[in-house]
Write an enzyme that holds these catalytic residues in place. Structure first.
Site, PDB file in Angstrom:
ATOM      1  CG  ASN A   1      45.094  49.907  13.700  1.00  0.00           C
ATOM      2  OD1 ASN A   1      45.889  50.344  12.879  1.00  0.00           O
ATOM      3  ND2 ASN A   1      44.415  50.680  14.512  1.00  0.00           N
TER       4      ASN A   1
ATOM      5  CD  GLU B   1      40.957  52.892  15.602  1.00  0.00           C
ATOM      6  OE1 GLU B   1      41.837  53.757  15.774  1.00  0.00           O
ATOM      7  OE2 GLU B   1      41.082  51.735  15.976  1.00  0.00           O
TER       8      GLU B   1
ATOM      9  NE  ARG C   1      50.396  61.222  14.566  1.00  0.00           N
ATOM     10  CZ  ARG C   1      50.232  61.130  15.887  1.00  0.00           C
ATOM     11  NH1 ARG C   1      50.482  60.004  16.512  1.00  0.00           N
ATOM     12  NH2 ARG C   1      49.844  62.160  16.583  1.00  0.00           N
ATOM     13  CG  HIS C   2      48.836  56.490  11.104  1.00  0.00           C
ATOM     14  ND1 HIS C   2      47.481  56.562  10.948  1.00  0.00           N
ATOM     15  CD2 HIS C   2      49.078  56.543  12.439  1.00  0.00           C
ATOM     16  CE1 HIS C   2      46.912  56.648  12.139  1.00  0.00           C
ATOM     17  NE2 HIS C   2      47.844  56.665  13.074  1.00  0.00           N
TER      18      HIS C   2
ATOM     19  CG  HIS D   1      43.029  56.867  14.171  1.00  0.00           C
ATOM     20  ND1 HIS D   1      43.545  56.984  15.440  1.00  0.00           N
ATOM     21  CD2 HIS D   1      42.305  58.000  13.953  1.00  0.00           C
ATOM     22  CE1 HIS D   1      43.155  58.146  15.971  1.00  0.00           C
ATOM     23  NE2 HIS D   1      42.412  58.779  15.081  1.00  0.00           N
TER      24      HIS D   1
ATOM     25  CD  GLU E   1      38.284  49.117  19.962  1.00  0.00           C
ATOM     26  OE1 GLU E   1      37.728  49.353  18.869  1.00  0.00           O
ATOM     27  OE2 GLU E   1      39.522  49.050  20.102  1.00  0.00           O
TER      28      GLU E   1
ATOM     29  NE  ARG F   1      64.376  55.738   3.957  1.00  0.00           N
ATOM     30  CZ  ARG F   1      65.323  54.988   3.366  1.00  0.00           C
ATOM     31  NH1 ARG F   1      65.221  54.669   2.100  1.00  0.00           N
ATOM     32  NH2 ARG F   1      66.342  54.572   4.065  1.00  0.00           N
TER      33      ARG F   1
ATOM     34  CG  HIS G   1      45.337  50.946  22.754  1.00  0.00           C
ATOM     35  ND1 HIS G   1      46.591  51.052  23.273  1.00  0.00           N
ATOM     36  CD2 HIS G   1      45.199  51.972  21.882  1.00  0.00           C
ATOM     37  CE1 HIS G   1      47.183  52.113  22.753  1.00  0.00           C
ATOM     38  NE2 HIS G   1      46.366  52.688  21.896  1.00  0.00           N
ATOM     39  N   GLY G   2      47.056  47.766  22.489  1.00  0.00           N
ATOM     40  CA  GLY G   2      48.235  47.209  23.149  1.00  0.00           C
ATOM     41  C   GLY G   2      48.273  45.691  23.221  1.00  0.00           C
TER      42      GLY G   2
ATOM     43  N   GLY H   1      46.730  46.017  16.402  1.00  0.00           N
ATOM     44  CA  GLY H   1      47.575  46.608  15.379  1.00  0.00           C
ATOM     45  C   GLY H   1      49.058  46.427  15.620  1.00  0.00           C
TER      46      GLY H   1
ATOM     47  CB  THR I   1      49.197  55.009  20.099  1.00  0.00           C
ATOM     48  OG1 THR I   1      48.060  54.226  19.750  1.00  0.00           O
ATOM     49  CG2 THR I   1      49.562  54.726  21.555  1.00  0.00           C
ATOM     50  CB  THR I   2      44.066  56.110  20.620  1.00  0.00           C
ATOM     51  OG1 THR I   2      44.117  56.162  19.205  1.00  0.00           O
ATOM     52  CG2 THR I   2      42.812  56.781  21.111  1.00  0.00           C
TER      53      THR I   2
ATOM     54  CG  ASP J   1      46.120  53.245  11.911  1.00  0.00           C
ATOM     55  OD1 ASP J   1      45.438  53.163  10.884  1.00  0.00           O
ATOM     56  OD2 ASP J   1      45.672  53.548  13.024  1.00  0.00           O
ATOM     57  CG  HIS J   2      50.869  50.135  13.715  1.00  0.00           C
ATOM     58  ND1 HIS J   2      51.152  51.053  14.695  1.00  0.00           N
ATOM     59  CD2 HIS J   2      49.693  49.568  14.052  1.00  0.00           C
ATOM     60  CE1 HIS J   2      50.193  51.016  15.609  1.00  0.00           C
ATOM     61  NE2 HIS J   2      49.294  50.125  15.235  1.00  0.00           N
TER      62      HIS J   2
HETATM   63  N1  PXP Z   1      41.535  50.209  19.037  1.00  0.00           N
HETATM   64  C1  PXP Z   1      41.628  51.559  18.955  1.00  0.00           C
HETATM   65  C2  PXP Z   1      40.386  52.356  19.155  1.00  0.00           C
HETATM   66  C3  PXP Z   1      42.844  52.196  18.655  1.00  0.00           C
HETATM   67  O1  PXP Z   1      42.905  53.538  18.581  1.00  0.00           O
HETATM   68  C4  PXP Z   1      43.982  51.398  18.424  1.00  0.00           C
HETATM   69  C5  PXP Z   1      45.276  52.060  18.067  1.00  0.00           C
HETATM   70  O2  PXP Z   1      45.174  52.715  16.869  1.00  0.00           O
HETATM   71  C6  PXP Z   1      43.841  50.002  18.509  1.00  0.00           C
HETATM   72  C7  PXP Z   1      42.619  49.440  18.842  1.00  0.00           C
HETATM   73  C8  PXP Z   1      45.000  49.095  18.253  1.00  0.00           C
HETATM   74  O3  PXP Z   1      45.987  49.326  19.198  1.00  0.00           O
HETATM   75  P1  PXP Z   1      47.418  48.667  18.993  1.00  0.00           P
HETATM   76  O4  PXP Z   1      48.007  49.227  17.756  1.00  0.00           O
HETATM   77  O5  PXP Z   1      48.145  49.059  20.238  1.00  0.00           O
HETATM   78  O6  PXP Z   1      47.194  47.180  18.899  1.00  0.00           O
END
Ligand code: PXP
Length: 257
Positions: free
Chosen positions: A17, A80, A59-60, A53, A161, A28, A204-205, A226, A110-111, A19-20
């Site tokens: 992922n 996403e 925002r990202h 996402h 998921e 910036r 996630h996480g 991510g 975050t989600t 997004d970060h």
């Molecule tokens: N899966 C989904 C559906 C998510 O929304 C996210 C966060 O955007 C992730 C996975 C990845 O989560 P993390 O950034 O905490 O690893």
């Protein structure tokens, strides 16, 4: 080779992922760091899928990022999005290989939780029908709860998921009892989903401590990661970070057989 067909000895596929990276760029207001460049480095390091996402508030990831990824990604994209009519219109134009429907609240960092598929069944079902028609493979991001898995199976989505946030937090806190309890929830949901014919993903996480347990859990076909991977990339570079997570998955999957 079709990258969506699982190479069994490698364990679950790795979705990175990005997004970060876009969050950092937007801080910036310029063009660096470039999420596409990061995505291509992740693929060189072993990412099988690129996940992003597109949020309502952008925002990202932004629309232009999505276009560039669609044109240049050498691996399948996992888009996403919330199941809103604006997002479905965009997805139908972009036609990513995969879509993950997620809940979205503006205030969240975050989600935060899973999608309430049971509570919004008609809306989710209609979105799944539209997206299947557009040729996208849909997954629904849910909590590991029996009623949600049951609703997913009825929705027409081929994949779920499972939200691993609570498990990952327990591992991070060193709370073995809570981690085990969360793992049992996930294991039960994986088994229920597979028995209902769903393909199972998780995410996630997850970090390098929590990923091995899930990579070794039978039946999980994709892990989407991510924040921890991009954080790790600050120290080792994006390509190496993806390589480290890929190796971590392969080691755990090999050890689990
Ligand atoms: N899966 C989904 C559906 C998510 O929304 C996210 C966060 O955007 C992730 C996975 C990845 O989560 P993390 O950034 O905490 O690893």
């Amino acid at each position: 080779m079709n990258p969506l067909v699982d190479p069994a000895p490698r364990g679950p596929l790795l979705g990175v992922n990005i997004d970060h990276v876009a969050t950092l760029r937007n801080a910036r207001g310029g063009s660096a760091p470039d999420p596409l460049q990061a995505a291509l480095a992740a693929v060189r390091g072993g990412a099988d899928i690129l996940t992003f996402h597109l949020r309502e508030d952008r925002r990202h990831i932004r629309d232009a990022d999505v276009q560039r990824l669609r044109e240049q990604s050498p691996v399948p994209l996992n888009f996403e999005a919330a199941a809103t009519s604006d997002m479905l219109d965009i997805i139908e134009q972009v036609r990513p290989q995969m879509v993950c429907l997620v809940p979205e609240r503006r205030q969240e960092l975050t989600t935060e939780g899973g999608l309430d598929v049971r509570g919004q069944f008609e809306r989710v079902h209609d979105a799944c029908t539209r997206l299947a028609r557009a040729g996208c493979r849909v997954s629904l991001f849910i909590e590991a709860e029996a009623l949600q898995v049951e609703a997913c199976a009825a929705s027409g989505a081929p994949c779920v998921e499972l939200h691993t946030g609570a498990f990952a937090l327990a591992v991070e806190a060193g709370d073995a009892a809570r981690a085990e309890q969360q793992l049992q929830r996930l294991r039960a949901a994986v088994e229920q989903a597979r028995a209902a014919g769903l393909r199972v993903h998780a995410g996630h996480g997850l970090d390098l401590r929590s990923t091995p347990t899930l990579a070794a859990l039978p039946g999980i076909r994709e892990l989407h990661i991510g924040h921890a991977l991009v954080g790790h990339a600050l120290f080792v570079g994006m390509e190496q970070a993806a390589r480290d997570f890929r190796a971590c998955i392969e080691r755990a999957a090999g050890a689990g057989r």
